[in-house]
Design an enzyme around this catalytic site. Structure first.
Site, PDB file in Angstrom:
ATOM      1  N   ILE A  50       8.642   8.570  -4.862  1.00 57.13           N
ATOM      2  CA  ILE A  50       9.176   8.652  -5.788  1.00 57.13           C
ATOM      3  C   ILE A  50       9.532  10.277  -6.092  1.00 57.13           C
ATOM      4  O   ILE A  50       9.813  10.648  -7.276  1.00 57.13           O
ATOM      5  CB  ILE A  50       8.828   7.842  -7.139  1.00 57.13           C
ATOM      6  CG1 ILE A  50       7.961   6.351  -6.059  1.00 57.13           C
ATOM      7  CG2 ILE A  50       8.664   7.762  -8.831  1.00 57.13           C
ATOM      8  CD1 ILE A  50       7.136   5.821  -7.000  1.00 57.13           C
ATOM      9  N   ASN A  73       0.584  12.119   2.461  1.00 59.63           N
ATOM     10  CA  ASN A  73       0.732  10.816   2.742  1.00 59.63           C
ATOM     11  C   ASN A  73       2.955  11.262   2.988  1.00 59.63           C
ATOM     12  O   ASN A  73       3.610  10.424   3.050  1.00 59.63           O
ATOM     13  CB  ASN A  73       1.035   9.224   1.861  1.00 59.63           C
ATOM     14  CG  ASN A  73       1.876   8.183   2.519  1.00 59.63           C
ATOM     15  OD1 ASN A  73       2.010   7.858   3.465  1.00 59.63           O
ATOM     16  ND2 ASN A  73       2.613   7.628   1.338  1.00 59.63           N
ATOM     17  N   SER A 165       1.906   0.639 -12.864  1.00 59.93           N
ATOM     18  CA  SER A 165       2.578  -0.437 -12.069  1.00 59.93           C
ATOM     19  C   SER A 165       2.511  -1.355 -12.547  1.00 59.93           C
ATOM     20  O   SER A 165       1.774  -2.306 -13.049  1.00 59.93           O
ATOM     21  CB  SER A 165       1.549  -0.415 -10.739  1.00 59.93           C
ATOM     22  OG  SER A 165       2.390  -1.447  -9.597  1.00 59.93           O
ATOM     23  N   TYR A 189      -6.712  -0.744  -5.647  1.00 67.39           N
ATOM     24  CA  TYR A 189      -5.072  -0.063  -5.758  1.00 67.39           C
ATOM     25  C   TYR A 189      -5.370  -0.464  -7.257  1.00 67.39           C
ATOM     26  O   TYR A 189      -4.788   0.251  -8.052  1.00 67.39           O
ATOM     27  CB  TYR A 189      -4.488  -0.128  -4.977  1.00 67.39           C
ATOM     28  CG  TYR A 189      -3.108   0.519  -5.712  1.00 67.39           C
ATOM     29  CD1 TYR A 189      -2.822   1.439  -5.298  1.00 67.39           C
ATOM     30  CD2 TYR A 189      -2.097  -0.843  -5.831  1.00 67.39           C
ATOM     31  CE1 TYR A 189      -1.354   1.943  -6.236  1.00 67.39           C
ATOM     32  CE2 TYR A 189      -1.391  -0.054  -6.454  1.00 67.39           C
ATOM     33  CZ  TYR A 189      -0.983   1.127  -7.212  1.00 67.39           C
ATOM     34  OH  TYR A 189       0.238   1.796  -6.899  1.00 67.39           O
ATOM     35  N   LYS A 193      -5.018   1.706 -11.009  1.00 70.76           N
ATOM     36  CA  LYS A 193      -3.972   1.582 -12.426  1.00 70.76           C
ATOM     37  C   LYS A 193      -5.094   1.433 -13.318  1.00 70.76           C
ATOM     38  O   LYS A 193      -4.154   2.291 -15.095  1.00 70.76           O
ATOM     39  CB  LYS A 193      -2.788   1.421 -11.806  1.00 70.76           C
ATOM     40  CG  LYS A 193      -2.205   1.511 -10.323  1.00 70.76           C
ATOM     41  CD  LYS A 193      -1.644   2.774 -10.333  1.00 70.76           C
ATOM     42  CE  LYS A 193      -1.029   3.716  -9.233  1.00 70.76           C
ATOM     43  NZ  LYS A 193      -0.910   5.420  -9.627  1.00 70.76           N
ATOM     44  N   PHE A 258       6.475 -13.630   3.448  1.00 68.87           N
ATOM     45  CA  PHE A 258       5.263 -14.684   3.369  1.00 68.87           C
ATOM     46  C   PHE A 258       5.582 -16.073   2.026  1.00 68.87           C
ATOM     47  O   PHE A 258       5.867 -15.440   0.468  1.00 68.87           O
ATOM     48  CB  PHE A 258       4.408 -13.807   2.700  1.00 68.87           C
ATOM     49  CG  PHE A 258       3.444 -12.474   3.804  1.00 68.87           C
ATOM     50  CD1 PHE A 258       2.460 -13.802   4.754  1.00 68.87           C
ATOM     51  CD2 PHE A 258       4.632 -11.747   4.414  1.00 68.87           C
ATOM     52  CE1 PHE A 258       3.102 -12.610   5.563  1.00 68.87           C
ATOM     53  CE2 PHE A 258       4.555 -10.966   4.841  1.00 68.87           C
ATOM     54  CZ  PHE A 258       2.896 -11.654   5.750  1.00 68.87           C
ATOM     55  N   GLY A 337      -2.407 -14.708  -3.714  1.00 67.69           N
ATOM     56  CA  GLY A 337      -2.518 -13.520  -5.287  1.00 67.69           C
ATOM     57  C   GLY A 337      -1.148 -13.670  -5.578  1.00 67.69           C
ATOM     58  O   GLY A 337      -0.616 -12.265  -6.373  1.00 67.69           O
TER      59      GLY A 337
HETATM   60  N1  LIG Z   1       6.240   2.795  -4.086  1.00 70.21           N
HETATM   61  C1  LIG Z   1       5.639   2.004  -5.324  1.00 70.21           C
HETATM   62  O1  LIG Z   1       5.584   0.593  -4.768  1.00 70.21           O
HETATM   63  C2  LIG Z   1       5.011   1.881  -6.472  1.00 70.21           C
HETATM   64  C3  LIG Z   1       5.074   1.105  -7.156  1.00 70.21           C
HETATM   65  C4  LIG Z   1       4.097   1.241  -8.718  1.00 70.21           C
HETATM   66  C5  LIG Z   1       3.576   2.390  -9.144  1.00 70.21           C
HETATM   67  N2  LIG Z   1       3.477   3.652  -7.689  1.00 70.21           N
HETATM   68  C6  LIG Z   1       3.046   4.520  -8.320  1.00 70.21           C
HETATM   69  O2  LIG Z   1       3.612   5.986  -7.787  1.00 70.21           O
HETATM   70  C7  LIG Z   1       2.499   7.023  -7.829  1.00 70.21           C
HETATM   71  C8  LIG Z   1       4.292   7.251  -6.658  1.00 70.21           C
HETATM   72  O3  LIG Z   1       3.773   6.524  -5.580  1.00 70.21           O
HETATM   73  P1  LIG Z   1       4.651   7.032  -4.166  1.00 70.21           P
HETATM   74  O4  LIG Z   1       5.497   5.096  -3.831  1.00 70.21           O
HETATM   75  O5  LIG Z   1       5.866   7.746  -4.145  1.00 70.21           O
HETATM   76  O6  LIG Z   1       3.711   7.229  -3.103  1.00 70.21           O
HETATM   77  P2  LIG Z   1       3.833   8.567  -1.389  1.00 70.21           P
HETATM   78  O7  LIG Z   1       2.052   8.125  -0.971  1.00 70.21           O
HETATM   79  O8  LIG Z   1       4.777   8.381  -1.343  1.00 70.21           O
HETATM   80  O9  LIG Z   1       3.353   9.782  -2.727  1.00 70.21           O
HETATM   81  C9  LIG Z   1       2.207   9.553  -3.275  1.00 70.21           C
HETATM   82  C10 LIG Z   1       1.842  11.149  -3.007  1.00 70.21           C
HETATM   83  O10 LIG Z   1       0.629  11.401  -3.669  1.00 70.21           O
HETATM   84  C11 LIG Z   1       0.302  12.843  -2.208  1.00 70.21           C
HETATM   85  N3  LIG Z   1      -1.221  11.940  -2.747  1.00 70.21           N
HETATM   86  C12 LIG Z   1      -2.009  11.389  -2.236  1.00 70.21           C
HETATM   87  N4  LIG Z   1      -3.184  11.755  -3.192  1.00 70.21           N
HETATM   88  C13 LIG Z   1      -3.587  13.126  -3.360  1.00 70.21           C
HETATM   89  C14 LIG Z   1      -4.453  13.560  -3.904  1.00 70.21           C
HETATM   90  N5  LIG Z   1      -5.728  13.420  -4.015  1.00 70.21           N
HETATM   91  N6  LIG Z   1      -3.908  15.242  -4.217  1.00 70.21           N
HETATM   92  C15 LIG Z   1      -2.793  15.044  -4.428  1.00 70.21           C
HETATM   93  N7  LIG Z   1      -1.941  14.834  -3.561  1.00 70.21           N
HETATM   94  C16 LIG Z   1      -2.192  13.122  -3.292  1.00 70.21           C
HETATM   95  C17 LIG Z   1       0.648  12.001  -1.151  1.00 70.21           C
HETATM   96  O11 LIG Z   1       0.219  13.157  -0.017  1.00 70.21           O
HETATM   97  C18 LIG Z   1       1.724  11.389  -1.304  1.00 70.21           C
HETATM   98  O12 LIG Z   1       3.227  12.532  -1.418  1.00 70.21           O
HETATM   99  C19 LIG Z   1       1.792   6.323  -6.756  1.00 70.21           C
HETATM  100  O13 LIG Z   1       0.544   6.778  -7.457  1.00 70.21           O
HETATM  101  C20 LIG Z   1       1.672   5.064  -6.629  1.00 70.21           C
HETATM  102  O14 LIG Z   1       0.422   4.214  -7.037  1.00 70.21           O
HETATM  103  C21 LIG Z   1       4.390   3.294  -6.683  1.00 70.21           C
END
Ligand SMILES: NC(=O)c1ccc[n+]([C@@H]2O[C@H](COP(=O)([O-])OP(=O)(O)OC[C@H]3O[C@@H](n4cnc5c(N)ncnc54)[C@H](O)[C@@H]3O)[C@@H](O)[C@H]2O)c1
Length: 384
Positions: A50, A73, A165, A189, A193, A258, A337
Site C-alpha cells: 500500500i 517485507n 484495519s 495482529y 491495530k 474455506f 473466526g
Molecule cells: N494489506 C492488507 O490487507 C491490509 C489491511 C488492513 C491494514 N493493513 C495495514 O496497512 C499497512 C501496510 O500494509 P501492506 O499491505 O502494504 O503491507 P506490507 O508488508 O507490504 O508493507 C509494510 C511495510 O512496512 C515495513 N516495515 C515493517 N516493520 C517495519 C519497521 N519496524 N520499520 C520500518 N519498516 C517496517 C515492511 O518492510 C513493509 O515494506 C500495515 O500496517 C498493515 O497492517 C494492511
C-alpha cells in the site's frame, strides 16, 4: 493523473470511451482541490504494497516524500518503479532504509526535514504469524509506533495518518460495519491495530493540536494499472487475492476455499475488496483534509472500503475472466473466526474526506492479473 496512468488504465477496458469516463470518475473520487505541492510527508513502510502505491499518488500531487522502510517485507525496487511511473516527479522522493524502532534515526529524519505529516504504514501484518510470534508483533507494531510518536513529539510534528484495519470489528454482528461499531480483536495482529488506535486516541486527548486520522482498510487488492507495482508477499500469502494470483501463475497447485456453507448466496464468505489505487487516493484525501483544516482535524476514524461485498467464488470468477484461465479449487471446512460477510459503511469517508472508492472488482482482477503476468515472482523475479 499522468498520461501514462490514463493510458494503462483505459487501454484494456473501454478502448473508445474510457478516457472521459475515467477522468470523470477520478475527479469525483477526490473532491478537495487543496494543493499538497511542496509539502513533505514521511511515509513509514513506504516500500510495501500500500505504501508504494500511496507514494506514487503523493508524487503526482508534487509532495516531497521521505520513504522510510526497514525492508523487512519489501525491497526498494518497488520505489524505483514508483519513481519511473511518477511522470518526472521521482526526484521528489528520498528513500531511507530505517526501522521505526530506531528513534535516533527517526530524530535525524525529523531534524533534517520540515515534515508536514506522517503516513504510518510500517508494520507486520501476517495474522497467522502473529499468533505464533506475538511478541514480534507487539514489539514491532506497538513499540515501533510509540518510538515514532516520540520522535514526532520532539519535532512538534502533530499529524499522523494510520493504517488500521477492518479486523478491529472482530466478528461483526451485523453489516455494513460503521465506525461506531464495538471494536475487538481476534488475534495479536488485530490487537496491535486496536491498541495503536487507543494510543493515538490518548495522544490526541493529551494534546488536541494532534491530528490523528485512523483509516480502517477493508481488503486491499489489485495493482497499479501499469502492472509495474503490486503486492509481493513473502512466503505463503495470507489473503485470498494474492493466493489466487499465485495459483494462476503456477506457483501453487490450487486454491483452498474455506467454507461453502455460509448463509450467503453461493455459500462462500463475502468481503469488501478495495482497489489499492483507490485506497492510496484515500490517503491523499486524508492529507488534504489535514491541510484544508489547517491542522485542526482532531481524531478521526473512517472506513476505507467500497461498501459492497464479493464472495470468494465471485472473486475467483472475475479473476478467471481477467486471466483467461481456470483456477483449480478445493472446497474445505470453514476457518474459525471467519464471518460470513463483512463490508464497510462508507458514508463517513465521503462526508469527511470527500473520497470514495470507484473501481470495480473486475477492474481489481484485471489489474491484479496484469501485475501477476508481468511479475509472476514479484520484484525479485525469483521463487522465495
Ligand atoms: N494489506 C492488507 O490487507 C491490509 C489491511 C488492513 C491494514 N493493513 C495495514 O496497512 C499497512 C501496510 O500494509 P501492506 O499491505 O502494504 O503491507 P506490507 O508488508 O507490504 O508493507 C509494510 C511495510 O512496512 C515495513 N516495515 C515493517 N516493520 C517495519 C519497521 N519496524 N520499520 C520500518 N519498516 C517496517 C515492511 O518492510 C513493509 O515494506 C500495515 O500496517 C498493515 O497492517 C494492511
Amino acid at each position: 493523473m499522468d498520461k501514462m496512468e490514463k493510458f494503462f488504465t483505459t487501454r484494456k477496458r473501454f478502448p473508445a470511451f474510457s478516457l472521459c469516463i475515467h477522468i470523470e470518475r477520478r475527479n469525483s473520487a477526490v473532491h478537495s482541490h487543496m494543493s499538497l505541492s511542496g509539502k513533505t510527508v514521511l511515509v513509514t513502510g513506504a516500500a510495501g504494497y500500500i505504501g508504494s502505491h500511496t507514494c506514487l499518488q503523493l508524487l503526482k500531487e508534487e509532495c516531497k516524500v521521505i520513504a522510510y522502510d526497514n525492508l523487512d517485507n519489501s525491497s526498494f525496487e518497488s520505489l524505483e518503479r514508483v519513481k519511473r511511473l511518477s511522470g518526472g516527479n521521482g526526484n521528489l522522493m528520498t528513500s531511507i532504509e530505517g526501522d521505526i524502532l530506531d528513534g535516533e534515526k527517526l530524530d535525524e529524519v525529523f531534524e533534517a526535514n520540515e515534515i508536514f505529516a506522517v503516513i504510518h504504514f510500517a508494520g507486520l501484518k501476517a495474522v497467522g504469524e502473529s499468533v505464533s510470534k506475538p511478541l514480534r508483533y507487539y514489539e514491532n507494531n506497538i513499540n515501533g509506533t510509540v518510538v515514532l510518536l516520540k520522535s514526532m513529539v520532539k519535532a512538534k510534528c502533530k499529524s499522523i495518518i494510520f493504517s488500521s484495519s477492518a479486523t478491529v470489528y472482530g466478528e461483526p454482528k451485523t453489516v455494513p460495519c460503521t465506525e461506531e461499531f464495538e471494536t475487538s480483536a481476534l488475534n495479536p495482529y488485530g490487537k496491535t491495530k486496536l491498541f495503536i488506535e487507543h494510543i493515538l486516541t490518548d495522544q490526541h486527548a493529551s494534546d488536541n493540536e494532534w491530528n490523528c486520522l485512523i483509516l480502517r482498510y477493508f481488503n486491499p487488492v489489485g495493482a497499479h494499472p501499469s502492472g509495474e507495482i503490486g503486492e509481493d508477499p513473502k512466503g505463503i500469502p495470507n489473503n485470498l487475492m494474492p493466493f489466487v494470483q499465485q495459483v494462476a501463475v503456477g506457483r501453487r497447485p490450487e486454491l483452498s476455499v474455506f467454507g461453502t456453507d455460509y448463509d450467503t448466496k453461493d455459500g462462500t464468505g463475502r468481503r469488501d475488496y478495495i482497489h489499492v489505487v483507490d485506497l492510496a487516493d484515500g490517503h491523499v484525501a486524508a492529507l488534504k483534509k489535514i491541510a484544508k483544516e489547517n491542522g485542526k482535524c482532531g481524531r478521526i476514524v473512517v472506513n476505507l472500503g467500497t461498501g459492497k461485498s464479493t464472495s470468494v467464488l465471485e472473486l475467483v470468477g472475475a479473476f478467471e475472466k481477467a486471466a483467461g484461465k481456470k483456477i483449480p479449487m478445493k472446497m474445505v471446512a470453514r476457518r474459525p473466526g471467519d464471518a460470513a460477510e463483512v463490508y464497510a459503511k462508507t458514508d463517513l469517508a465521503y462526508e469527511i474526506l470527500g473520497w470514495r472508492a470507484e473501481k470495480t472488482i473486475e477492474e481489481c482482477c484485471v489489474d491484479q492479473w496484469n501485475w501477476a503476468s508481468k511479475n509472476p515472482y514479484g520484484y525479485s523475479g525469483k521463487e522465495d
